[in-house]
Write an enzyme that holds these catalytic residues in place. Sequence first.
Site, PDB file in Angstrom:
ATOM      1  N   ASN A 163       0.874  -1.177   0.000  1.00  0.00           N
ATOM      2  CA  ASN A 163       0.000   0.000   0.000  1.00  0.00           C
ATOM      3  C   ASN A 163       0.912   1.229   0.000  1.00  0.00           C
ATOM      4  O   ASN A 163       1.502   1.559   1.025  1.00  0.00           O
ATOM      5  CB  ASN A 163      -0.894  -0.030   1.256  1.00  0.00           C
ATOM      6  CG  ASN A 163      -1.712   1.231   1.419  1.00  0.00           C
ATOM      7  OD1 ASN A 163      -1.782   2.065   0.513  1.00  0.00           O
ATOM      8  ND2 ASN A 163      -2.347   1.371   2.574  1.00  0.00           N
ATOM      9  N   TRP A 164       0.995   1.850  -1.157  1.00  0.00           N
ATOM     10  CA  TRP A 164       1.912   3.000  -1.277  1.00  0.00           C
ATOM     11  C   TRP A 164       1.344   4.276  -0.654  1.00  0.00           C
ATOM     12  O   TRP A 164       2.045   5.282  -0.579  1.00  0.00           O
ATOM     13  CB  TRP A 164       2.253   3.240  -2.757  1.00  0.00           C
ATOM     14  CG  TRP A 164       3.264   2.275  -3.308  1.00  0.00           C
ATOM     15  CD1 TRP A 164       3.721   1.120  -2.716  1.00  0.00           C
ATOM     16  CD2 TRP A 164       3.960   2.384  -4.556  1.00  0.00           C
ATOM     17  NE1 TRP A 164       4.639   0.512  -3.539  1.00  0.00           N
ATOM     18  CE2 TRP A 164       4.814   1.265  -4.667  1.00  0.00           C
ATOM     19  CE3 TRP A 164       3.935   3.321  -5.607  1.00  0.00           C
ATOM     20  CZ2 TRP A 164       5.639   1.057  -5.779  1.00  0.00           C
ATOM     21  CZ3 TRP A 164       4.747   3.112  -6.710  1.00  0.00           C
ATOM     22  CH2 TRP A 164       5.598   1.986  -6.786  1.00  0.00           C
ATOM     23  N   LYS A 165       0.070   4.243  -0.279  1.00  0.00           N
ATOM     24  CA  LYS A 165      -0.586   5.434   0.296  1.00  0.00           C
ATOM     25  C   LYS A 165      -0.355   6.643  -0.618  1.00  0.00           C
ATOM     26  O   LYS A 165      -0.320   6.468  -1.845  1.00  0.00           O
ATOM     27  CB  LYS A 165      -0.086   5.664   1.733  1.00  0.00           C
ATOM     28  CG  LYS A 165      -0.205   4.378   2.570  1.00  0.00           C
ATOM     29  CD  LYS A 165      -0.059   4.569   4.046  1.00  0.00           C
ATOM     30  CE  LYS A 165      -0.200   3.211   4.727  1.00  0.00           C
ATOM     31  NZ  LYS A 165      -0.187   3.292   6.181  1.00  0.00           N
TER      32      LYS A 165
ATOM     33  N   HIS B  55      -9.615   0.947   4.459  1.00  0.00           N
ATOM     34  CA  HIS B  55      -8.369   1.121   5.231  1.00  0.00           C
ATOM     35  C   HIS B  55      -8.638   2.058   6.416  1.00  0.00           C
ATOM     36  O   HIS B  55      -9.430   2.999   6.308  1.00  0.00           O
ATOM     37  CB  HIS B  55      -7.280   1.697   4.326  1.00  0.00           C
ATOM     38  CG  HIS B  55      -5.930   1.705   4.966  1.00  0.00           C
ATOM     39  ND1 HIS B  55      -5.548   2.685   5.852  1.00  0.00           N
ATOM     40  CD2 HIS B  55      -4.894   0.831   4.895  1.00  0.00           C
ATOM     41  CE1 HIS B  55      -4.323   2.410   6.287  1.00  0.00           C
ATOM     42  NE2 HIS B  55      -3.900   1.301   5.720  1.00  0.00           N
TER      43      HIS B  55
ATOM     44  N   GLU C 227      -7.061   4.457   7.569  1.00  0.00           N
ATOM     45  CA  GLU C 227      -6.844   5.892   7.307  1.00  0.00           C
ATOM     46  C   GLU C 227      -8.057   6.495   6.597  1.00  0.00           C
ATOM     47  O   GLU C 227      -8.379   7.662   6.794  1.00  0.00           O
ATOM     48  CB  GLU C 227      -5.553   6.093   6.492  1.00  0.00           C
ATOM     49  CG  GLU C 227      -4.328   5.878   7.382  1.00  0.00           C
ATOM     50  CD  GLU C 227      -3.086   5.382   6.673  1.00  0.00           C
ATOM     51  OE1 GLU C 227      -3.006   5.465   5.441  1.00  0.00           O
ATOM     52  OE2 GLU C 227      -2.182   4.882   7.375  1.00  0.00           O
TER      53      GLU C 227
ATOM     54  N   GLU D 155      -5.620  -5.292  10.278  1.00  0.00           N
ATOM     55  CA  GLU D 155      -4.624  -4.253  10.519  1.00  0.00           C
ATOM     56  C   GLU D 155      -4.941  -3.520  11.825  1.00  0.00           C
ATOM     57  O   GLU D 155      -5.773  -2.600  11.843  1.00  0.00           O
ATOM     58  CB  GLU D 155      -4.633  -3.238   9.368  1.00  0.00           C
ATOM     59  CG  GLU D 155      -4.252  -3.827   8.040  1.00  0.00           C
ATOM     60  CD  GLU D 155      -3.610  -2.777   7.145  1.00  0.00           C
ATOM     61  OE1 GLU D 155      -2.479  -2.989   6.716  1.00  0.00           O
ATOM     62  OE2 GLU D 155      -4.224  -1.730   6.907  1.00  0.00           O
TER      63      GLU D 155
ATOM     64  N   GLY E 164       2.179   2.081  10.709  1.00  0.00           N
ATOM     65  CA  GLY E 164       3.113   3.191  10.574  1.00  0.00           C
ATOM     66  C   GLY E 164       3.784   3.590  11.877  1.00  0.00           C
ATOM     67  O   GLY E 164       4.416   4.645  11.961  1.00  0.00           O
TER      68      GLY E 164
ATOM     69  N   SER F 179       3.176  -2.380  10.252  1.00  0.00           N
ATOM     70  CA  SER F 179       4.624  -2.433  10.500  1.00  0.00           C
ATOM     71  C   SER F 179       5.235  -3.792  10.183  1.00  0.00           C
ATOM     72  O   SER F 179       6.202  -4.191  10.832  1.00  0.00           O
ATOM     73  CB  SER F 179       4.950  -1.991  11.934  1.00  0.00           C
ATOM     74  OG  SER F 179       4.507  -0.655  12.145  1.00  0.00           O
TER      75      SER F 179
ATOM     76  N   GLY G 170       2.748  -1.275   4.249  1.00  0.00           N
ATOM     77  CA  GLY G 170       2.806   0.157   3.932  1.00  0.00           C
ATOM     78  C   GLY G 170       4.231   0.592   3.675  1.00  0.00           C
ATOM     79  O   GLY G 170       4.778   0.432   2.584  1.00  0.00           O
ATOM     80  N   GLY G 171       4.874   1.120   4.703  1.00  0.00           N
ATOM     81  CA  GLY G 171       6.217   1.703   4.581  1.00  0.00           C
ATOM     82  C   GLY G 171       7.216   0.838   3.824  1.00  0.00           C
ATOM     83  O   GLY G 171       7.915   1.318   2.917  1.00  0.00           O
TER      84      GLY G 171
HETATM   85  P1  PGA Z   1       2.674   0.066   7.604  1.00  0.00           P
HETATM   86  O1  PGA Z   1       1.245   0.290   6.926  1.00  0.00           O
HETATM   87  O2  PGA Z   1       3.227  -1.227   7.053  1.00  0.00           O
HETATM   88  O3  PGA Z   1       3.480   1.256   7.213  1.00  0.00           O
HETATM   89  O4  PGA Z   1       2.444  -0.013   9.080  1.00  0.00           O
HETATM   90  C1  PGA Z   1       0.360  -0.777   6.716  1.00  0.00           C
HETATM   91  C2  PGA Z   1      -0.914  -0.264   6.079  1.00  0.00           C
HETATM   92  O5  PGA Z   1      -1.344   0.844   6.402  1.00  0.00           O
HETATM   93  O6  PGA Z   1      -1.529  -0.951   5.235  1.00  0.00           O
END
Ligand code: PGA
Length: 254
Positions: free
Chosen positions: A13-15, A98, A100, A170, A176, A216, A237-238
Amino acid sequence: MNKQKRDVVIAGNWKMHKNVNETAALLSAMTTVVADADCKVVLCVPAINIPCAVESVIDSNIAIGAQNCHWEKSGAFTGEISVDMLNAFGVSYSIVGHSERRQYFGETDETVNKRTRACLANGIVPIVCVGENLEERETDVTKAVIKAQLIKALEGVSTNDLKRTIIAYEPVWAIGTGKTASSDQAQEVCCYIRTLLSENFCPVCAQSVAILYGGSMNAANAKELLSMADIDGGLIGGASLKPEDFGAIVAAAK
Ligand code: PGA
């Protein structure tokens, strides 16, 4: 069905990261590091970069996904992207619900359900996200939160469609933050999700649904998380912005 027979999916997930030029360069590096993948590899990029991303992964084993999509085919929904628009580019996955989106953009269990059903009706695999926040974990209501989110998200989904749906667990407190859920904590909730699918939807299909962990996940902890009985992959994500790290996570899924 045992774990070996389920799809293993590593989804990035590149956000809101990378412009079009950076997208092409990063995907070129990604195609190399995941070339020997033994699992499905999906990268969910910002919508505006989908055309470039789809082009960049031709002849590779990477599928491109969206990070969100609207349930109507078209209409007065400023700022939204329809599944029809994703279909036109051959996009085959979309993240839905998600945390967010829930936290910053008013996503509700009801809209998550509408998006999920629109994806399934149009040949897009939804990656449906559920997860508790820190306060909910600390007050011991994790299972109640997961149950409410999951059951509403999948309301009206047929058993056939359920088999194609991906669920991502999640925990919001792990996204994050560098604070990963322990493999036992992640397994406990992923197993609970499979039980809920079995009890509320279809015992047979529940065994074939891919359940991912996200929060994470990185090159160092992926192997252990992915070895758990009910964790069939990761939503990253990251680390999905760093080819070396993402490649290592994909390799850990072997
Ligand atoms: P993260 O994000 O790996 O940076 O914690 C995961 C996500 O939001 O899907």
